[in-house]
Design a protein around this motif. Structure first.
Motif, mmCIF file in Angstrom:
data_model
loop_
_atom_site.group_PDB
_atom_site.id
_atom_site.type_symbol
_atom_site.label_atom_id
_atom_site.label_comp_id
_atom_site.label_asym_id
_atom_site.label_seq_id
_atom_site.Cartn_x
_atom_site.Cartn_y
_atom_site.Cartn_z
ATOM 1 N N ILE A 89 40.198 -64.435 -67.904
ATOM 2 C CA ILE A 89 40.251 -62.572 -68.012
ATOM 3 C C ILE A 89 41.144 -61.713 -69.089
ATOM 4 O O ILE A 89 42.465 -62.408 -67.794
ATOM 5 C CB ILE A 89 39.339 -62.480 -67.211
ATOM 6 N N PRO A 90 40.953 -61.425 -70.256
ATOM 7 C CA PRO A 90 42.099 -61.056 -70.434
ATOM 8 C C PRO A 90 42.724 -59.095 -70.053
ATOM 9 O O PRO A 90 41.267 -58.839 -69.487
ATOM 10 C CB PRO A 90 41.532 -60.695 -72.141
ATOM 11 N N SER A 91 44.028 -58.834 -69.930
ATOM 12 C CA SER A 91 44.198 -57.648 -70.053
ATOM 13 C C SER A 91 44.062 -56.801 -70.987
ATOM 14 O O SER A 91 44.754 -56.541 -72.590
ATOM 15 C CB SER A 91 45.917 -57.078 -69.157
ATOM 16 N N ILE A 92 42.670 -56.058 -70.887
ATOM 17 C CA ILE A 92 42.402 -55.133 -71.903
ATOM 18 C C ILE A 92 41.796 -53.666 -72.001
ATOM 19 O O ILE A 92 41.481 -53.760 -70.389
ATOM 20 C CB ILE A 92 41.098 -56.031 -72.754
ATOM 21 N N GLU A 93 42.003 -52.925 -72.517
ATOM 22 C CA GLU A 93 41.260 -51.569 -72.534
ATOM 23 C C GLU A 93 39.895 -51.581 -71.636
ATOM 24 O O GLU A 93 39.771 -52.333 -73.111
ATOM 25 C CB GLU A 93 41.731 -50.333 -73.305
ATOM 26 N N PRO A 94 39.998 -51.130 -70.849
ATOM 27 C CA PRO A 94 38.394 -50.761 -70.215
ATOM 28 C C PRO A 94 36.823 -50.041 -70.952
ATOM 29 O O PRO A 94 36.186 -51.121 -71.822
ATOM 30 C CB PRO A 94 38.076 -50.236 -68.822
ATOM 31 N N LYS A 95 37.837 -49.113 -72.370
ATOM 32 C CA LYS A 95 36.860 -49.023 -73.124
ATOM 33 C C LYS A 95 36.686 -49.478 -74.240
ATOM 34 O O LYS A 95 35.096 -49.334 -74.951
ATOM 35 C CB LYS A 95 37.673 -47.458 -74.077
ATOM 36 N N LYS A 96 37.168 -50.671 -74.207
ATOM 37 C CA LYS A 96 37.092 -51.918 -75.886
ATOM 38 C C LYS A 96 36.373 -52.726 -74.770
ATOM 39 O O LYS A 96 35.468 -53.111 -75.922
ATOM 40 C CB LYS A 96 38.060 -52.516 -76.567
ATOM 41 N N LEU A 97 35.299 -52.500 -73.844
ATOM 42 C CA LEU A 97 34.686 -53.674 -73.284
ATOM 43 C C LEU A 97 33.076 -52.652 -73.427
ATOM 44 O O LEU A 97 31.872 -53.195 -72.819
ATOM 45 C CB LEU A 97 35.186 -53.902 -71.915
ATOM 46 N N THR A 98 33.161 -51.336 -73.675
ATOM 47 C CA THR A 98 32.052 -50.797 -73.236
ATOM 48 C C THR A 98 30.927 -50.960 -74.543
ATOM 49 O O THR A 98 31.376 -50.833 -75.215
ATOM 50 C CB THR A 98 31.663 -49.087 -72.040
ATOM 51 N N PHE A 99 29.870 -50.272 -74.473
ATOM 52 C CA PHE A 99 29.141 -50.161 -74.988
ATOM 53 C C PHE A 99 28.059 -48.516 -76.022
ATOM 54 O O PHE A 99 28.850 -48.201 -74.205
ATOM 55 C CB PHE A 99 27.570 -50.675 -75.450
ATOM 56 N N LYS A 100 27.705 -48.431 -76.644
ATOM 57 C CA LYS A 100 27.829 -46.894 -77.266
ATOM 58 C C LYS A 100 26.992 -46.954 -76.357
ATOM 59 O O LYS A 100 25.947 -47.723 -76.373
ATOM 60 C CB LYS A 100 27.480 -46.748 -78.892
ATOM 61 N N MET A 101 26.319 -45.550 -76.224
ATOM 62 C CA MET A 101 25.063 -44.639 -75.438
ATOM 63 C C MET A 101 24.470 -44.608 -76.496
ATOM 64 O O MET A 101 23.118 -44.836 -76.456
ATOM 65 C CB MET A 101 25.448 -43.484 -74.309
ATOM 66 N N VAL A 102 25.113 -44.157 -77.851
ATOM 67 C CA VAL A 102 24.091 -43.755 -79.273
ATOM 68 C C VAL A 102 23.264 -45.040 -79.709
ATOM 69 O O VAL A 102 23.327 -45.707 -79.717
ATOM 70 C CB VAL A 102 24.449 -43.034 -80.140
ATOM 71 N N ARG A 103 21.278 -44.268 -79.945
ATOM 72 C CA ARG A 103 20.564 -45.566 -80.157
ATOM 73 C C ARG A 103 20.569 -45.950 -81.859
ATOM 74 O O ARG A 103 20.401 -44.845 -81.886
ATOM 75 C CB ARG A 103 19.256 -45.617 -79.282
ATOM 76 N N HIS A 148 30.372 -56.069 -71.261
ATOM 77 C CA HIS A 148 30.847 -56.470 -70.983
ATOM 78 C C HIS A 148 32.394 -58.035 -71.210
ATOM 79 O O HIS A 148 33.066 -57.232 -71.522
ATOM 80 C CB HIS A 148 30.680 -57.867 -72.563
ATOM 81 N N ILE A 149 32.728 -58.662 -70.101
ATOM 82 C CA ILE A 149 34.103 -58.326 -69.479
ATOM 83 C C ILE A 149 34.351 -60.237 -69.556
ATOM 84 O O ILE A 149 33.880 -61.636 -68.819
ATOM 85 C CB ILE A 149 34.703 -58.524 -68.125
ATOM 86 N N GLY A 150 34.716 -60.098 -70.789
ATOM 87 C CA GLY A 150 34.747 -61.930 -71.565
ATOM 88 C C GLY A 150 35.999 -62.327 -71.225
ATOM 89 O O GLY A 150 36.923 -61.521 -72.193
ATOM 90 N N PRO A 151 36.260 -63.213 -71.868
ATOM 91 C CA PRO A 151 37.683 -63.883 -72.437
ATOM 92 C C PRO A 151 38.491 -63.808 -73.617
ATOM 93 O O PRO A 151 39.296 -63.556 -74.110
ATOM 94 C CB PRO A 151 37.365 -66.092 -72.756
ATOM 95 N N MET A 152 36.919 -63.349 -74.666
ATOM 96 C CA MET A 152 37.080 -62.259 -75.871
ATOM 97 C C MET A 152 36.830 -61.071 -75.674
ATOM 98 O O MET A 152 36.526 -60.527 -76.503
ATOM 99 C CB MET A 152 36.689 -63.271 -77.215
#
Length: 226
Positions: free
Chosen positions: A54-68, A86-90
């Protein structure tokens, strides 16, 4: 209190799913986003203690947009009233597989793992090959008592075992799949509890052998560049 803020905002967005309300409640949206990102940050810290990838990464970069994207959808509501990550190796990239969290009010939240996407034909073939050649290991993972108590393997599937694979293979039902994932439902009451991080981490740890099998199968996969 922070997760109540998240659920309340999403509930109100579902009831007022239009651009005017969305733009007019920016402060509430930012507060809810920050609370969700704080949750992701805490989860990552705890998961790193049990998962070395599990990398150290800014949480915001793991989230998905709400706009459809409603261009080709019959549903023209502009926003998806959920928070997803999604919290993954990449990071957010779907392969290698990791752990998925969706927060949605009215008891629609879940913790997920595995390969959700079925659009990467090479990835599907790699997992099928692994299940075909390592059927006993696959069965040991998905038939383990603790796994069966918590999860059911889900995913889009063909009606028949595809050509090139033994139609009588003991794991033939899973060879039909184009994706392989898990969803563990989480009620609103659990999200609001003080031990939600501990509970979520425990569920994700129970998914680890399943994810590890998929990621070994997917070694060498390269995401399309266009």
């Amino acid at each position: 209190m922070e997760m109540k803020l998240v659920l309340d905002y999403l509930r109100d967005l579902a009831a007022h799913n239009n651009r005017e309300w969305y733009q007019g409640t920016r402060k509430r949206r930012m507060e809810a986003c920050q609370a969700f990102e704080a949750l992701i940050s805490e989860l990552m810290v705890v998961l790193r203690k049990t998962h070395g990838n599990i990398p150290s990464i800014e949480p915001k970069k793991l989230t998905f947009k709400m706009v459809r994207d409603i261009r080709f959808s019959h549903d023209k509501l502009p926003y998806n009233p959920v928070f997803r990550a999604h919290i993954g190796p990449m990071g957010k990239q779907p392969i290698p597989v990791g752990y998925f969290l969706m927060i949605s009010p009215e008891n629609q939240s879940f913790l997920g793992g595995g390969l959700f996407s079925d659009i990467f034909k090479d990835a599907t073939a790699m997992v099928r090959d692994a299940i075909s050649s390592q059927g006993r290991e696959w069965e040991e993972i998905i038939m383990a008592p603790d796994f069966k108590t918590h999860f059911t393997v889900m995913g889009k599937a063909l009606k028949r075992v595809p050509l090139g694979y033994d139609k009588d293979h003991p794991q033939g039902e899973y060879l039909k799949n184009k994706s392989w994932y898990l969803e563990y439902p989480v009620p609103d009451t659990q999200i609001l509890k003080g031990d939600f991080i501990e509970m979520a981490t425990d569920i994700f740890v129970k998914m680890r052998d399943f994810n590890d099998f998929l990621n070994r199968a997917l070694e060498g996969f390269e995401m399309p560049t266009c």
